[in-house]
Design a protein around this motif. Structure first.
Motif, PDB file in Angstrom:
ATOM      1  N   ASP A  85       0.764  -1.170  -0.048  1.00 36.34           N
ATOM      2  CA  ASP A  85      -0.033  -0.056   0.065  1.00 36.34           C
ATOM      3  C   ASP A  85       0.422   0.937   0.748  1.00 36.34           C
ATOM      4  OD1 ASP A  85      -2.748   1.028  -0.443  1.00 36.34           O
ATOM      5  OD2 ASP A  85      -2.106   1.937   1.707  1.00 36.34           O
ATOM      6  N   CYS A  86       2.038   1.083   0.300  1.00 35.80           N
ATOM      7  CA  CYS A  86       3.152   2.476   0.508  1.00 35.80           C
ATOM      8  C   CYS A  86       3.494   2.780  -0.590  1.00 35.80           C
ATOM      9  CB  CYS A  86       4.309   2.323   1.346  1.00 35.80           C
ATOM     10  SG  CYS A  86       3.126   2.234   3.034  1.00 35.80           S
ATOM     11  N   GLY A  87       3.848   1.585  -1.716  1.00 31.57           N
ATOM     12  CA  GLY A  87       4.441   1.857  -2.761  1.00 31.57           C
ATOM     13  C   GLY A  87       5.769   0.403  -3.438  1.00 31.57           C
ATOM     14  N   VAL A  88       5.752   0.546  -2.364  1.00 30.84           N
ATOM     15  CA  VAL A  88       7.169  -1.039  -2.312  1.00 30.84           C
ATOM     16  C   VAL A  88       6.607  -1.362  -3.484  1.00 30.84           C
ATOM     17  CG1 VAL A  88       8.329  -2.775  -0.517  1.00 30.84           C
ATOM     18  CG2 VAL A  88       7.691  -0.329   0.407  1.00 30.84           C
ATOM     19  N   ALA A  89       7.459  -2.336  -4.453  1.00 29.51           N
ATOM     20  CA  ALA A  89       8.246  -3.051  -4.717  1.00 29.51           C
ATOM     21  C   ALA A  89       8.806  -3.841  -4.575  1.00 29.51           C
ATOM     22  CB  ALA A  89       8.644  -2.545  -6.407  1.00 29.51           C
ATOM     23  N   CYS A  90       9.561  -3.770  -4.471  1.00 28.14           N
ATOM     24  CA  CYS A  90      10.953  -5.509  -3.596  1.00 28.14           C
ATOM     25  C   CYS A  90      11.288  -5.207  -2.131  1.00 28.14           C
ATOM     26  CB  CYS A  90      11.657  -4.941  -4.505  1.00 28.14           C
ATOM     27  SG  CYS A  90      12.551  -3.811  -4.531  1.00 28.14           S
ATOM     28  N   VAL A  91      11.766  -6.532  -1.849  1.00 28.79           N
ATOM     29  CA  VAL A  91      11.798  -6.448   0.102  1.00 28.79           C
ATOM     30  C   VAL A  91      12.769  -7.577  -0.210  1.00 28.79           C
ATOM     31  CG1 VAL A  91       9.925  -7.919   0.231  1.00 28.79           C
ATOM     32  CG2 VAL A  91      10.749  -7.096   2.342  1.00 28.79           C
ATOM     33  N   ILE A  92      13.875  -7.344   0.907  1.00 32.21           N
ATOM     34  CA  ILE A  92      15.082  -8.015   1.039  1.00 32.21           C
ATOM     35  C   ILE A  92      14.554  -8.739   1.823  1.00 32.21           C
ATOM     36  CG2 ILE A  92      17.201  -7.809   2.157  1.00 32.21           C
ATOM     37  CD1 ILE A  92      18.028  -5.581   0.967  1.00 32.21           C
ATOM     38  N   ILE A  93      15.099 -10.045   1.669  1.00 34.63           N
ATOM     39  CA  ILE A  93      14.379 -11.239   2.705  1.00 34.63           C
ATOM     40  C   ILE A  93      15.902 -12.131   3.326  1.00 34.63           C
ATOM     41  CG2 ILE A  93      13.326 -13.450   3.056  1.00 34.63           C
ATOM     42  CD1 ILE A  93      11.323 -11.982   1.235  1.00 34.63           C
ATOM     43  N   GLY A  94      15.535 -12.437   4.283  1.00 31.94           N
ATOM     44  CA  GLY A  94      16.614 -13.382   5.282  1.00 31.94           C
ATOM     45  C   GLY A  94      18.419 -12.669   4.604  1.00 31.94           C
ATOM     46  N   HIS A  95      18.327 -11.136   4.754  1.00 27.76           N
ATOM     47  CA  HIS A  95      19.548 -11.024   5.046  1.00 27.76           C
ATOM     48  C   HIS A  95      20.102 -11.567   5.940  1.00 27.76           C
ATOM     49  CE1 HIS A  95      23.167  -8.147   4.930  1.00 27.76           C
ATOM     50  NE2 HIS A  95      22.612  -7.516   4.288  1.00 27.76           N
ATOM     51  N   VAL A 127      21.529 -15.092   0.491  1.00 25.23           N
ATOM     52  CA  VAL A 127      22.202 -16.800   0.503  1.00 25.23           C
ATOM     53  C   VAL A 127      23.716 -15.948   1.117  1.00 25.23           C
ATOM     54  CG1 VAL A 127      20.658 -18.465   0.042  1.00 25.23           C
ATOM     55  CG2 VAL A 127      22.341 -17.378  -1.264  1.00 25.23           C
ATOM     56  N   GLY A 128      24.199 -17.028   1.507  1.00 26.33           N
ATOM     57  CA  GLY A 128      25.771 -16.736   1.584  1.00 26.33           C
ATOM     58  C   GLY A 128      26.270 -17.547   3.117  1.00 26.33           C
ATOM     59  N   GLU A 129      27.346 -17.645   2.947  1.00 28.10           N
ATOM     60  CA  GLU A 129      28.352 -18.706   3.586  1.00 28.10           C
ATOM     61  C   GLU A 129      28.807 -17.672   5.023  1.00 28.10           C
ATOM     62  OE1 GLU A 129      29.458 -17.458   0.980  1.00 28.10           O
ATOM     63  OE2 GLU A 129      31.468 -17.912   0.850  1.00 28.10           O
ATOM     64  N   ILE A 142      26.441 -25.571   1.834  1.00 24.90           N
ATOM     65  CA  ILE A 142      25.657 -24.254   2.839  1.00 24.90           C
ATOM     66  C   ILE A 142      24.649 -23.481   2.233  1.00 24.90           C
ATOM     67  CG2 ILE A 142      26.044 -22.027   4.225  1.00 24.90           C
ATOM     68  CD1 ILE A 142      26.522 -24.037   5.945  1.00 24.90           C
ATOM     69  N   VAL A 143      25.167 -22.973   0.433  1.00 21.92           N
ATOM     70  CA  VAL A 143      24.544 -22.124  -0.115  1.00 21.92           C
ATOM     71  C   VAL A 143      23.559 -23.276  -0.666  1.00 21.92           C
ATOM     72  CG1 VAL A 143      24.549 -20.823  -2.635  1.00 21.92           C
ATOM     73  CG2 VAL A 143      26.100 -20.449  -0.330  1.00 21.92           C
ATOM     74  N   SER A 144      24.163 -24.034  -1.357  1.00 19.32           N
ATOM     75  CA  SER A 144      22.685 -24.974  -2.087  1.00 19.32           C
ATOM     76  C   SER A 144      21.198 -25.271  -1.481  1.00 19.32           C
ATOM     77  CB  SER A 144      23.684 -26.274  -2.094  1.00 19.32           C
ATOM     78  OG  SER A 144      24.496 -26.273  -3.415  1.00 19.32           O
ATOM     79  N   SER A 145      22.127 -25.157  -0.003  1.00 18.50           N
ATOM     80  CA  SER A 145      20.655 -26.056   1.267  1.00 18.50           C
ATOM     81  C   SER A 145      20.371 -24.488   1.404  1.00 18.50           C
ATOM     82  CB  SER A 145      21.292 -26.721   2.197  1.00 18.50           C
ATOM     83  OG  SER A 145      21.799 -25.558   3.902  1.00 18.50           O
ATOM     84  N   GLN A 146      20.812 -23.269   1.613  1.00 12.56           N
ATOM     85  CA  GLN A 146      19.699 -21.716   1.162  1.00 12.56           C
ATOM     86  C   GLN A 146      18.608 -22.492   0.585  1.00 12.56           C
ATOM     87  OE1 GLN A 146      22.808 -20.107   2.513  1.00 12.56           O
ATOM     88  NE2 GLN A 146      22.835 -19.986   4.616  1.00 12.56           N
ATOM     89  N   ILE A 147      19.572 -22.379  -0.404  1.00  9.65           N
ATOM     90  CA  ILE A 147      18.585 -22.030  -2.123  1.00  9.65           C
ATOM     91  C   ILE A 147      17.200 -23.096  -1.986  1.00  9.65           C
ATOM     92  CG2 ILE A 147      18.394 -22.489  -4.094  1.00  9.65           C
ATOM     93  CD1 ILE A 147      19.672 -19.892  -3.915  1.00  9.65           C
ATOM     94  N   TYR A 166      23.898 -13.153  -3.669  1.00 15.09           N
ATOM     95  CA  TYR A 166      24.959 -14.224  -3.266  1.00 15.09           C
ATOM     96  C   TYR A 166      25.816 -13.434  -2.575  1.00 15.09           C
ATOM     97  CZ  TYR A 166      28.722 -16.484  -2.128  1.00 15.09           C
ATOM     98  OH  TYR A 166      30.049 -17.336  -1.337  1.00 15.09           O
ATOM     99  N   GLU A 167      25.561 -13.041  -0.941  1.00 15.23           N
ATOM    100  CA  GLU A 167      26.156 -12.853  -0.453  1.00 15.23           C
ATOM    101  C   GLU A 167      27.389 -13.131   0.910  1.00 15.23           C
ATOM    102  OE1 GLU A 167      24.310  -8.577  -0.206  1.00 15.23           O
ATOM    103  OE2 GLU A 167      23.720  -9.938   1.558  1.00 15.23           O
ATOM    104  N   PRO A 168      28.442 -13.422   0.080  1.00 15.89           N
ATOM    105  CA  PRO A 168      28.812 -14.170   1.320  1.00 15.89           C
ATOM    106  C   PRO A 168      29.458 -13.209   2.439  1.00 15.89           C
ATOM    107  CG  PRO A 168      29.934 -13.337  -0.195  1.00 15.89           C
ATOM    108  CD  PRO A 168      29.402 -13.366  -0.686  1.00 15.89           C
ATOM    109  N   ILE A 169      29.171 -13.962   3.866  1.00 16.61           N
ATOM    110  CA  ILE A 169      29.220 -13.190   4.598  1.00 16.61           C
ATOM    111  C   ILE A 169      30.428 -11.859   5.782  1.00 16.61           C
ATOM    112  CG2 ILE A 169      28.361 -13.252   7.706  1.00 16.61           C
ATOM    113  CD1 ILE A 169      26.893 -15.733   6.867  1.00 16.61           C
ATOM    114  N   TRP A 170      31.744 -12.740   5.239  1.00 17.76           N
ATOM    115  CA  TRP A 170      32.653 -11.988   5.389  1.00 17.76           C
ATOM    116  C   TRP A 170      33.341 -11.401   4.626  1.00 17.76           C
ATOM    117  CZ3 TRP A 170      35.331 -13.319   1.127  1.00 17.76           C
ATOM    118  CH2 TRP A 170      34.971 -14.372   0.243  1.00 17.76           C
ATOM    119  N   ALA A 171      32.228 -11.248   4.045  1.00 19.65           N
ATOM    120  CA  ALA A 171      33.204  -9.737   2.598  1.00 19.65           C
ATOM    121  C   ALA A 171      31.798  -8.924   2.718  1.00 19.65           C
ATOM    122  CB  ALA A 171      32.427 -10.661   1.138  1.00 19.65           C
ATOM    123  N   ILE A 172      30.580  -8.944   3.789  1.00 16.54           N
ATOM    124  CA  ILE A 172      29.656  -8.089   4.400  1.00 16.54           C
ATOM    125  C   ILE A 172      30.220  -7.264   5.229  1.00 16.54           C
ATOM    126  CG2 ILE A 172      27.116  -7.190   4.905  1.00 16.54           C
ATOM    127  CD1 ILE A 172      26.387  -9.866   4.064  1.00 16.54           C
ATOM    128  N   GLY A 173      30.379  -5.734   4.445  1.00 12.95           N
ATOM    129  CA  GLY A 173      30.751  -4.391   5.640  1.00 12.95           C
ATOM    130  C   GLY A 173      32.054  -4.246   5.526  1.00 12.95           C
TER     131      GLY A 173
END
Ligand code: PGA
Length: 250
Positions: A85-95, A127-129, A142-147, A166-173
């Motif tokens: 209702d607020c006009g959102v088109a996409c949403v991040i899930i499971g970051h 998803v990501g390890e 890990i990635v296959s089972s998350q998918i 695909y976001e490897p956790i060790w690469a985030i930030g």
């Protein structure tokens, strides 16, 4: 490749509504008309401010989470119909930050993806390890089972509407990016997993983003990889110039 590249900014818990207006006003002249699919995933309280500015620009409005129920006694939560209702088109899930700090599991990711689809929101499923899993050589497993878990009970028609990040956790930030070759390899593995579940047509249509310290310097090399269809950008999405450079990747 017929897949349209998709660059999404994940602002995380940054920017007030006033700062949101400032950043979007600085950004818009640099990214419109958009050369690819672009979304800004802003904090809930900034959605209204962002919606007003993004209207008719072609830039998609995104959120960073949703609840898996339509409504009810879930203090502090936000539902798919509210976002819609607020006009959102996409949403991040499971970051990974939500999996790590807010007890999200493969199962909640699956329920949330289904809820988003039900309301016509594009799920960006992450998803990501972890570093530990990578060092133990468990990345692929890990990635296959998350998918597998994320797509459980989702039809092929619905699956094509989902974007995978695909976001490897060790690469985030961390400023530590996966090499373009390795990011491409894992995105290819994800596509193969989708092909195994739904067949090759679905796999060839689905968008797979890379995320994790993607920036103005490394975006061209990452985006040149055949299996990488876009980026989920954290830190670099908070600076107009850097995010605009990524959107206008070469
Ligand atoms: P980063 O974050 O670009 O700051 O590494 C990416 C993300 O968490 O989505």
């Amino acid at each position: 490749m017929t897949r349209t590249p998709f660059i999404a900014g994940n602002w995380k818990m940054n920017n007030t509504p006033a700062e949101t207006r400032e950043l979007i006003n600085e950004l818009l002249p640099q990214i419109t008309p958009a050369p690819c699919r672009v979304a800004l995933c802003v904090p809930f309280v900034n959605i209204t401010a962002a919606a007003g500015l993004l209207k008719d620009t072609g830039i998609l409005l995104g959120a960073q989470n949703l609840h898996m129920q339509d409504k009810g006694a879930f203090t502090g939560e936000i539902s798919a119909p509210m976002l819609r209702d607020c006009g959102v088109a996409c949403v991040i899930i499971g970051h990974s930050e939500r999996r790590q700090y807010f007890a999200e599991t493969d199962e909640t990711v699956n329920l949330k993806a289904k809820k988003a689809l039900e309301y016509g929101l594009v799920p960006i499923v992450c998803v990501g390890e972890s570093l530990d899993e990578r060092e133990k050589n468990e990345t692929d497993k890990i990635v296959s089972s998350q998918i597998r878990a994320a797509f459980s009970g989702i039809t092929a028609v619905q699956a094509q509407k989902i974007t995978i990040a695909y976001e490897p956790i060790w690469a985030i930030g961390t400023g530590r990016t996966a090499t373009a070759e390795e990011a491409n390899r894992v995105c290819g593995l994800i596509r193969a997993e989708i092909a195994a579940i739904y067949g090759n047509d679905t796999a060839q249509n689905i968008l797979i983003q890379y995320g994790g310290s993607m920036n103005a310097q490394n975006c061209d090399e990452l985006m040149a990889q055949p299996e990488i269809d876009g980026g989920l950008i954290g830190g670099a999405s908070l600076k107009a110039e850097d995010f605009a450079r990524i959107v206008n990747f070469e």
